[in-house]
Write a protein that holds these residues in place. Structure first.
Motif, PDB file in Angstrom:
ATOM      1  N   THR A 317       0.815  -1.221   0.000  1.00 14.00           N
ATOM      2  CA  THR A 317       0.000   0.000   0.000  1.00 14.00           C
ATOM      3  C   THR A 317       0.847   1.269   0.000  1.00 14.00           C
ATOM      4  OG1 THR A 317      -1.491  -1.351   1.293  1.00 14.00           O
ATOM      5  CG2 THR A 317      -2.061   0.950   1.137  1.00 14.00           C
ATOM      6  N   PHE A 318       2.047   1.157   0.553  1.00 18.53           N
ATOM      7  CA  PHE A 318       2.975   2.290   0.527  1.00 18.53           C
ATOM      8  C   PHE A 318       4.331   1.798   0.031  1.00 18.53           C
ATOM      9  CE2 PHE A 318       0.103   2.929   4.173  1.00 18.53           C
ATOM     10  CZ  PHE A 318      -0.570   4.051   3.713  1.00 18.53           C
ATOM     11  N   LEU A 319       4.853   2.427  -1.003  1.00 14.58           N
ATOM     12  CA  LEU A 319       6.233   2.130  -1.401  1.00 14.58           C
ATOM     13  C   LEU A 319       7.135   3.080  -0.613  1.00 14.58           C
ATOM     14  CD1 LEU A 319       5.918   1.819  -5.291  1.00 14.58           C
ATOM     15  CD2 LEU A 319       6.097  -0.016  -3.617  1.00 14.58           C
ATOM     16  N   THR A 320       8.345   2.651  -0.357  1.00 16.97           N
ATOM     17  CA  THR A 320       9.210   3.499   0.478  1.00 16.97           C
ATOM     18  C   THR A 320      10.578   3.712  -0.165  1.00 16.97           C
ATOM     19  OG1 THR A 320      10.205   1.640   1.670  1.00 16.97           O
ATOM     20  CG2 THR A 320       8.159   2.516   2.564  1.00 16.97           C
ATOM     21  N   ARG A 321      11.170   4.842   0.123  1.00 19.38           N
ATOM     22  CA  ARG A 321      12.566   5.105  -0.233  1.00 19.38           C
ATOM     23  C   ARG A 321      13.194   5.956   0.856  1.00 19.38           C
ATOM     24  NH1 ARG A 321      12.178   1.550  -3.100  1.00 19.38           N
ATOM     25  NH2 ARG A 321      12.637   1.328  -5.307  1.00 19.38           N
ATOM     26  N   ILE A 322      14.505   5.805   0.998  1.00 23.92           N
ATOM     27  CA  ILE A 322      15.256   6.648   1.920  1.00 23.92           C
ATOM     28  C   ILE A 322      16.197   7.489   1.058  1.00 23.92           C
ATOM     29  CG2 ILE A 322      16.957   6.622   3.793  1.00 23.92           C
ATOM     30  CD1 ILE A 322      15.522   3.924   4.637  1.00 23.92           C
ATOM     31  N   ALA A 323      16.083   8.811   1.180  1.00 21.79           N
ATOM     32  CA  ALA A 323      16.859   9.704   0.288  1.00 21.79           C
ATOM     33  C   ALA A 323      18.352   9.450   0.472  1.00 21.79           C
ATOM     34  CB  ALA A 323      16.517  11.155   0.589  1.00 21.79           C
ATOM     35  N   PRO A 324      19.090   9.176  -0.635  1.00 21.89           N
ATOM     36  CA  PRO A 324      20.513   8.849  -0.505  1.00 21.89           C
ATOM     37  C   PRO A 324      21.365  10.082  -0.195  1.00 21.89           C
ATOM     38  CG  PRO A 324      19.878   8.932  -2.821  1.00 21.89           C
ATOM     39  CD  PRO A 324      18.627   9.164  -2.036  1.00 21.89           C
ATOM     40  N   ASN A 325      20.812  11.255  -0.528  1.00 21.84           N
ATOM     41  CA  ASN A 325      21.471  12.540  -0.255  1.00 21.84           C
ATOM     42  C   ASN A 325      20.347  13.579  -0.317  1.00 21.84           C
ATOM     43  OD1 ASN A 325      22.546  11.415  -3.214  1.00 21.84           O
ATOM     44  ND2 ASN A 325      21.227  13.227  -3.282  1.00 21.84           N
ATOM     45  N   GLU A 326      20.687  14.843  -0.300  1.00 20.65           N
ATOM     46  CA  GLU A 326      19.627  15.855  -0.411  1.00 20.65           C
ATOM     47  C   GLU A 326      18.993  15.744  -1.808  1.00 20.65           C
ATOM     48  OE1 GLU A 326      20.518  20.211  -0.765  1.00 20.65           O
ATOM     49  OE2 GLU A 326      19.617  20.199   1.239  1.00 20.65           O
ATOM     50  N   ILE A 327      17.663  15.656  -1.869  1.00 21.14           N
ATOM     51  CA  ILE A 327      17.001  15.554  -3.174  1.00 21.14           C
ATOM     52  C   ILE A 327      15.880  16.588  -3.281  1.00 21.14           C
ATOM     53  CG2 ILE A 327      17.554  13.095  -3.505  1.00 21.14           C
ATOM     54  CD1 ILE A 327      14.692  12.390  -2.749  1.00 21.14           C
ATOM     55  N   ASN A 328      15.474  16.839  -4.520  1.00 27.03           N
ATOM     56  CA  ASN A 328      14.434  17.835  -4.777  1.00 27.03           C
ATOM     57  C   ASN A 328      13.185  17.117  -5.287  1.00 27.03           C
ATOM     58  OD1 ASN A 328      12.760  19.748  -6.043  1.00 27.03           O
ATOM     59  ND2 ASN A 328      14.492  21.077  -6.538  1.00 27.03           N
ATOM     60  N   VAL A 329      12.114  17.206  -4.508  1.00 26.63           N
ATOM     61  CA  VAL A 329      10.875  16.525  -4.904  1.00 26.63           C
ATOM     62  C   VAL A 329       9.726  17.527  -4.835  1.00 26.63           C
ATOM     63  CG1 VAL A 329       9.263  14.652  -4.370  1.00 26.63           C
ATOM     64  CG2 VAL A 329      11.713  14.299  -4.051  1.00 26.63           C
ATOM     65  N   GLY A 330       9.057  17.702  -5.956  1.00 28.01           N
ATOM     66  CA  GLY A 330       7.914  18.620  -5.988  1.00 28.01           C
ATOM     67  C   GLY A 330       8.321  20.046  -5.666  1.00 28.01           C
ATOM     68  N   GLY A 331       9.603  20.364  -5.901  1.00 27.29           N
ATOM     69  CA  GLY A 331      10.070  21.727  -5.629  1.00 27.29           C
ATOM     70  C   GLY A 331      10.523  21.925  -4.183  1.00 27.29           C
ATOM     71  N   TYR A 332      10.508  20.858  -3.385  1.00 27.48           N
ATOM     72  CA  TYR A 332      10.975  20.956  -1.990  1.00 27.48           C
ATOM     73  C   TYR A 332      12.286  20.198  -1.836  1.00 27.48           C
ATOM     74  CZ  TYR A 332       6.190  22.322  -0.800  1.00 27.48           C
ATOM     75  OH  TYR A 332       4.980  22.955  -0.720  1.00 27.48           O
ATOM     76  N   LEU A 333      13.119  20.683  -0.931  1.00 28.04           N
ATOM     77  CA  LEU A 333      14.376  19.973  -0.646  1.00 28.04           C
ATOM     78  C   LEU A 333      14.160  18.974   0.485  1.00 28.04           C
ATOM     79  CD1 LEU A 333      17.213  22.647  -0.677  1.00 28.04           C
ATOM     80  CD2 LEU A 333      16.734  20.851  -2.340  1.00 28.04           C
ATOM     81  N   LEU A 334      14.460  17.713   0.206  1.00 27.02           N
ATOM     82  CA  LEU A 334      14.361  16.694   1.262  1.00 27.02           C
ATOM     83  C   LEU A 334      15.780  16.316   1.674  1.00 27.02           C
ATOM     84  CD1 LEU A 334      11.591  14.272  -0.129  1.00 27.02           C
ATOM     85  CD2 LEU A 334      11.353  16.536   0.845  1.00 27.02           C
ATOM     86  N   PRO A 335      16.049  16.269   2.981  1.00 27.15           N
ATOM     87  CA  PRO A 335      17.431  16.009   3.430  1.00 27.15           C
ATOM     88  C   PRO A 335      17.871  14.564   3.223  1.00 27.15           C
ATOM     89  CG  PRO A 335      15.950  16.129   5.316  1.00 27.15           C
ATOM     90  CD  PRO A 335      15.112  16.450   4.098  1.00 27.15           C
TER      91      PRO A 335
END
Ligand code: HEM
Length: 450
Positions: A317-335
């Motif tokens: 029901t939910f796929l998961t990922r752990i950001a390997p470094n800082e990434i940009n998703v939907g215009g937001y920075l994820l650490p």
């Protein structure tokens, strides 16, 4: 340079809408995790395609309910993608010093395993898949006699199919207690779901009843698959995955045992629960059989049935990922290290992606007559909204096998049986995977024209 430019334009993490915990209404109590997918669906409607939720003083989960943003996550998942492994499972490995297989591997070690296994699972699929046909015939013959305890029969079917794919039919000569194994594998999922609500570390430290119950089932199921693999390695293996892996000599005997446990545990709940949902929708929508009989391309139609089942009832029901470094998703920075959950149930029910999303309509997946990429009732933006096996290098190793088994089962049912549903108001609940909230009951009659 490109990354730097993106970074300066992107919005900060703190500006992602934050879901308030007090928003969890009484309809979700006392155990909100059972309806987590509904809560998540409502929250996307309120907060938009991306929101975050605090799960500790310094830790947030980011939820994504938009195909485009999921694609962005996969594009930035790095060379060695990481997904979330239930904490109870890793605590078990650490506490008892147990080495595990591909699920738990990371980095170059994981890549080596995939590199060895991908060609077998993706490039030469027809080698083993049809070994499972007769297991499906046995399942249907058993159900024809007595369709009760469907869940249990499907779990045993899933385990027996995977073992047959691995060892060929010879594993049946070994006294393997399928019912006992299946009960332990099922218990691992049941107890993991409970441990998710608590601190698995703390439960293990205090060796609580819950922990012991979970750990005993993990130990027993690992022991059973180890013993089975050892026995199978003693004899000649004529067909099945093991015979190919042995011939290649790339895995040690210990690694083969680890692989067998992983494959069996990975397949049981996913395949059996998807088959359960599929049987339920076929029994609730008798017109589907009439359409099947009039289809010019019935095999394609069967693929659409499986796809449509996954869209409405994604067991993962939910796929998961752990950001390997800082990434940009939907215009937001994820650490770096950010946990991202992709909301597959929500996306499968988005009316802007799927026309009449609450309706089971297999033909929506048919390509339109114009030959364009677009399909009936499926918006092109929905491309990443139904990916039941995940995506990219870390996606499901046995996607082709699972699709084969489910399509074979659907075809056999549609060719030979009339199903009638005896349930009303079946909803999905979450217990690690998305399952029905009540036992599924069907009437099953052999079709007179066969
Ligand atoms: C309906 C059936 C199934 C579904 C929906 C399913 C779904 C998934 C998903 C969502 C993942 C994680 C993908 C990601 O994070 O991108 C996964 C991984 C995996 N699956 Fe499946 N799966 C199914 C059946 C099976 C079967 C039958 C087997 C084995 C015989 C299997 C073996 C694996 C393995 C080994 C992985 C880990 C791959 C890795 O970490 O590199 N799966 N599966």
């Amino acid at each position: 340079m490109f990354v730097r430019q993106l970074s300066t334009k992107a919005k900060s993490f703190r500006t992602i809408p934050l879901a308030r915990l007090e928003d969890v209404g009484p309809e979700f109590q006392p155990n909100p995790t059972l309806k987590l997918h509904i809560l998540n669906h409502q929250r996307h409607l309120e907060y938009g395609p991306i929101y975050r939720e605090s799960v500790g003083p310094d830790s947030d989960i980011v939820w994504i309910g938009c195909g485009q943003m999921c694609q962005e996550v996969f594009q930035q998942e790095g060379q060695y993608p990481r997904n979330l492994i239930p904490r109870a499972w890793t605590v078990y490995n650490e506490k008892y010093g147990v080495e595990r297989g591909i699920f738990f591997k990371q980095g170059p070690d994981w890549a080596t395993w995939r590199h060895r296994l991908n060609p077998i699972f993706f490039k030469s699929p027809d080698r083993f898949w049809n070994l499972t046909d007769h297991v499906t015939h046995e399942l249907l013959a058993g159900l024809e006699n007595d369709p009760a305890d469907l869940e249990e029969k499907l779990r045993r079917w899933a385990v027996a199919s995977t073992l047959t794919m691995i060892f060929g039919h010879s594993f049946r000569e070994y006294p393997f207690d399928m019912a006992d194994f299946s009960a332990h594998a099922q218990n691992i999922f049941e107890q993991s779901a409970k441990l998710q609500l608590l601190s698995a570390d703390d439960e293990a430290e205090r060796s609580t009843d819950l922990w012991q119950n979970f750990a005993q089932s993990v130990t027993k199921s690992l022991l059973m698959t180890n013993e089975l693999t050892d026995a199978m390695l003693q004899g000649p293996s004529k067909n099945g995955l093991l015979s190919v892996l042995r011939a290649q000599s790339v895995f040690s005997e210990t690694e083969l045992s680890l692989l067998v446990s992983d494959l069996v545990i990975a397949s049981q709940d996913t395949v059996s629960n998807t088959a359960l949902w599929m049987i339920h929708v076929l029994a609730s929508n008798p017109q589907v059989r009439t359409i099947y009989q009039s289809e010019r391309n019935p095999n394609n139609f069967v693929k659409f049935i499986v796809k449509e089942t996954f869209r409405m009832f994604p067991v993962a029901t939910f796929l998961t990922r752990i950001a390997p470094n800082e990434i940009n998703v939907g215009g937001y920075l994820l650490p770096e290290g950010q946990l991202i959950l992709m909301s597959m149930f929500h996306m499968g029910r988005r009316p802007d992606y799927f026309t009449d999303p609450e309706i089971f309509w297999p033909n929506r997946w048919e390509r339109s007559q114009t030959g364009a990429r677009y399909r009936k009732g499926v918006d092109s933006a929905a491309r990443f909204a139904t990916i039941p096996f995940g995506f990219g290098a870390r996606s499901c190793l046995a996607k082709l096998l699972a699709e084969y088994q489910l399509q074979f089962l659907a075809r056999e049912i549609l060719n030979r049986y009339d199903l009638t549903s005896l349930n009303e108001d079946v909803d999905m609940i979450m217990k690690m995977t998305g399952i029905p909230n009540q036992p599924i009951s069907i009437r099953m009659r052999k079709n007179s024209i066969v």
